[in-house]
Design a protein around this motif. Structure first.
Motif, mmCIF file in Angstrom:
data_model
loop_
_atom_site.group_PDB
_atom_site.id
_atom_site.type_symbol
_atom_site.label_atom_id
_atom_site.label_comp_id
_atom_site.label_asym_id
_atom_site.label_seq_id
_atom_site.Cartn_x
_atom_site.Cartn_y
_atom_site.Cartn_z
ATOM 1 N N ALA A 185 -47.514 25.481 33.384
ATOM 2 C CA ALA A 185 -46.157 25.525 32.843
ATOM 3 C C ALA A 185 -46.140 26.293 31.533
ATOM 4 C CB ALA A 185 -45.638 24.108 32.626
ATOM 5 N N ARG A 186 -45.275 27.280 31.452
ATOM 6 C CA ARG A 186 -45.128 28.045 30.209
ATOM 7 C C ARG A 186 -44.037 27.449 29.325
ATOM 8 N NH1 ARG A 186 -47.044 33.469 30.183
ATOM 9 N NH2 ARG A 186 -48.395 33.884 31.953
ATOM 10 N N THR A 187 -43.067 26.775 29.967
ATOM 11 C CA THR A 187 -41.973 26.153 29.224
ATOM 12 C C THR A 187 -41.692 24.782 29.815
ATOM 13 O OG1 THR A 187 -40.204 27.013 30.645
ATOM 14 C CG2 THR A 187 -40.926 28.425 28.829
ATOM 15 N N VAL A 188 -40.974 23.963 29.066
ATOM 16 C CA VAL A 188 -40.584 22.644 29.558
ATOM 17 C C VAL A 188 -39.108 22.419 29.256
ATOM 18 C CG1 VAL A 188 -41.384 21.529 27.431
ATOM 19 C CG2 VAL A 188 -41.030 20.161 29.483
ATOM 20 N N LYS A 189 -38.367 21.997 30.267
ATOM 21 C CA LYS A 189 -36.976 21.600 30.127
ATOM 22 C C LYS A 189 -36.970 20.074 30.007
ATOM 23 C CE LYS A 189 -32.534 21.786 32.604
ATOM 24 N NZ LYS A 189 -31.861 22.249 33.850
ATOM 25 N N ALA A 245 -35.094 25.757 27.200
ATOM 26 C CA ALA A 245 -36.418 25.197 27.466
ATOM 27 C C ALA A 245 -37.297 25.487 26.263
ATOM 28 C CB ALA A 245 -37.012 25.808 28.731
ATOM 29 N N VAL A 246 -38.376 24.734 26.129
ATOM 30 C CA VAL A 246 -39.284 24.865 24.990
ATOM 31 C C VAL A 246 -40.568 25.553 25.452
ATOM 32 C CG1 VAL A 246 -40.569 23.623 23.210
ATOM 33 C CG2 VAL A 246 -38.330 22.780 23.950
ATOM 34 N N ILE A 270 -35.965 28.889 24.514
ATOM 35 C CA ILE A 270 -35.530 30.027 25.301
ATOM 36 C C ILE A 270 -34.314 29.597 26.117
ATOM 37 C CG2 ILE A 270 -36.214 31.729 27.058
ATOM 38 C CD1 ILE A 270 -39.127 30.118 26.149
ATOM 39 N N ALA A 271 -33.286 30.431 26.167
ATOM 40 C CA ALA A 271 -32.112 30.120 26.981
ATOM 41 C C ALA A 271 -32.477 30.215 28.460
ATOM 42 C CB ALA A 271 -30.972 31.072 26.656
ATOM 43 N N ILE A 272 -32.097 29.191 29.219
ATOM 44 C CA ILE A 272 -32.319 29.224 30.666
ATOM 45 C C ILE A 272 -30.983 29.248 31.406
ATOM 46 C CG2 ILE A 272 -34.620 28.200 30.639
ATOM 47 C CD1 ILE A 272 -33.337 25.481 31.218
#
Length: 514
Positions: A10-14, A22-23, A51-53
């Motif tokens: 995982a590169r980001t987590v919501k 997401a972070v 980051i905007a998702i």
């Protein structure tokens, strides 16, 4: 919220289904796959940043943790970095629905509760350390107080009393040039009295100059204090100056040391622990890892019949509705909201605003607004009911999860919590922190593994494994709770081993300096 992420995958987590950001779980380069609907980053995004998702239109809410953390100051496209350059603060309606999230706390039966090895003082209070303290009424007696502590250290006297943790001079920068009534004066007196009666002190010497506004006799009259072997008062002007005062003070302290050596640790129920909850140098991971893990530890302590104190009022701003929903009564909720309104007025009168709080280090770590910082900060308070709200340095008498009003400045906030009765303190950090708060042991909790490895000699617990998929919030919280019991029983924390705690006594100074 349970987060179990394998950072290699995982590169980001919501964090919540309603989030539109997401972070980043690692530093991401331009064009990196976010792992959300094929969205790629438009620019490089640092670790812990957002980051905007989804597309977020200008003036629309930016959501993290399922809550509002700010509003888009420009149109934000999916894949764009979301931070101070495109997010702004606005006021918005909060649902203060009092008691909506109340739940019954399942207390551990008294016979099954955990124990720690502490000091049972004559007044029934439980101590976790055994210090002699030197307090000052005014800055003018600060140097003499430090001379006394230094003279005791040079004399080798402490070697004869191995059961005593030390002699500490706690000095401050106020006590004169102030009104002798009003909240500023009351705060200073509550703070000094709170330390003077703290169970981590076996003896106290209060040292004044003689002509200050904060007279020793005012303190003794207000709190009906009488001198005895373990509670002494000295006035430099009446004692004959620096040398005479140091000599007389050292004689008093040696008497206290002889008595303090007689105190021994005994098993005490964990319900006697009062845990101060602090954070400083927070980053984008603090509200995901270290703070909720400490919140879980606080829940465990509350279920043992103990107490956890959340503070730093400016750093719950925008998240206070999450606490009022846990308030046991309208009165408790109204006290909390009243403190929030006081801080709004206070910052406005002084040409500031509540969003001034996130520091440059917080922002570098990914925190954009005070709303985002606050939502992560309140996680330290766990999930149990809010049973009481206190003024700064007011004695905490209710068990369970409570709140004490204070500034967000860590030393001032921790000073108030200790004056209120906290006998152990946990401090989460993402950027790193080196501090201590004598006479109370301070446990440092890292939000991420990279900082933990850099500052390993200063950090007690690493919560970075939560985002790495190596542990859960509940497991990390259990680790923290078990460490609290060991440190309360005498195991030195990293801050104590490094010798911190002499310089962080900072009473909150309110009102005009004249």
């Amino acid at each position: 919220m349970t987060i179990m992420i394998n950072i290699s995958a995982a590169r980001t987590v919501k964090l919540h289904p309603q989030d539109n950001v997401a972070v980043a779980c690692r530093p991401l380069g331009k064009g990196a796959d976010t792992g959300h609907d094929g969205i790629r980053t438009e620019t490089a995004v640092p670790l812990g940043h957002k980051i905007a998702i989804q597309a977020i239109g200008r003036d629309q809410a930016v959501r993290k943790y399922g809550q509002v953390i700010g509003f888009a100051s420009a149109d934000i496209l999916p894949g764009q970095h979301v931070h101070t350059h495109n997010v702004a603060m606005k006021d918005f309606a909060r649902d203060y629905d009092v008691g909506q999230d109340l739940r019954e706390t399942a207390l551990v039966p008294p016979s099954a509760r955990a124990r720690f090895m502490g000091y049972r003082r004559a007044n029934g209070k439980a101590g976790t350390r055994n210090y002699i303290g030197i307090l000052t009424t005014v800055n003018c007696s600060a140097t003499v107080a430090r001379h006394v502590a230094a003279a005791i250290e040079r004399s080798g006297m402490l070697a004869r009393y191995p059961g005593v943790d030390g002699v500490v001079a706690l000095t401050h920068g106020t006590g004169c040039g102030m009104a002798d009534s009003g909240e500023g004066f009351a705060v200073l007196q509550r703070t000094l009295w709170g330390y003077a009666r703290h169970p981590n002190f076996a003896g106290i010497l209060i040292l004044g100059l003689g002509c200050e506004v904060n007279q020793i006799r005012f303190l003794t009259q207000a709190y009906q204090l009488e001198e005895h072997r373990d509670f002494r008062l000295l006035n430099i002007q009446e004692t004959g100056g620096t040398r005479s005062t140091v000599e007389k003070a050292c004689a008093y302290v040696e008497q206290m040391l002889q008595a303090a050596q007689g105190w021994t640790r005994e098993p005490i129920c964990a319900s006697e622990l009062i845990l101060a909850l602090q954070c400083g140098g927070s980053d984008g991971y603090s509200g995901i890892t270290a703070n909720p893990a400490l919140g879980h530890a606080a829940d465990l302590l509350v279920r043992q019949g103990g107490t956890a104190i959340l503070s730093e009022t400016p750093e719950i701003y925008g998240a206070e509705h999450l606490l009022t929903r846990r308030a046991v009564s309208e009165e408790v909720a109204e006290k909390l909201i009243g403190h929030i309104r006081w801080w709004e007025d206070y910052t406005q009168r002084n040409g500031g605003q509540m969003d001034n709080n996130p520091s440059p280090g917080n922002k570098a770590g990914g925190l954009t607004t005070i709303l985002e910082k606050s939502l992560g900060a309140v996680a330290k308070g766990g999930t149990t009911n809010l049973t009481a709200v206190y003024r700064y340095a007011e004695p905490v008498t209710e068990r369970g999860f409570v709140f004490m009003d204070s500034p967000g400045f860590d030393p001032a906030s921790a000073t108030g919590q200790i004056a209120s009765g906290a006998n152990v303190l946990c401090f989460t950090t993402g950027r790193g922190s080196v501090s201590g708060f004598k006479p109370v042991p301070c446990i440092k909790i890292a939000s991420n593994s990279a900082m933990y490895e850099r500052l390993k000699e200063d950090m007690d617990v690493n919560c970075g494994g939560i985002i790495e998929g190596q542990t859960t919030i509940a497991q990390a919280g259990q680790e923290i709770f078990e460490l609290i019991l060991r440190v309360a029983s005498g195991e030195p924390s990293k801050s104590e081993a490094q010798g911190f705690g002499d310089s962080e006594f900072v009473p909150w100074q309110i009102g005009a300096v004249m």
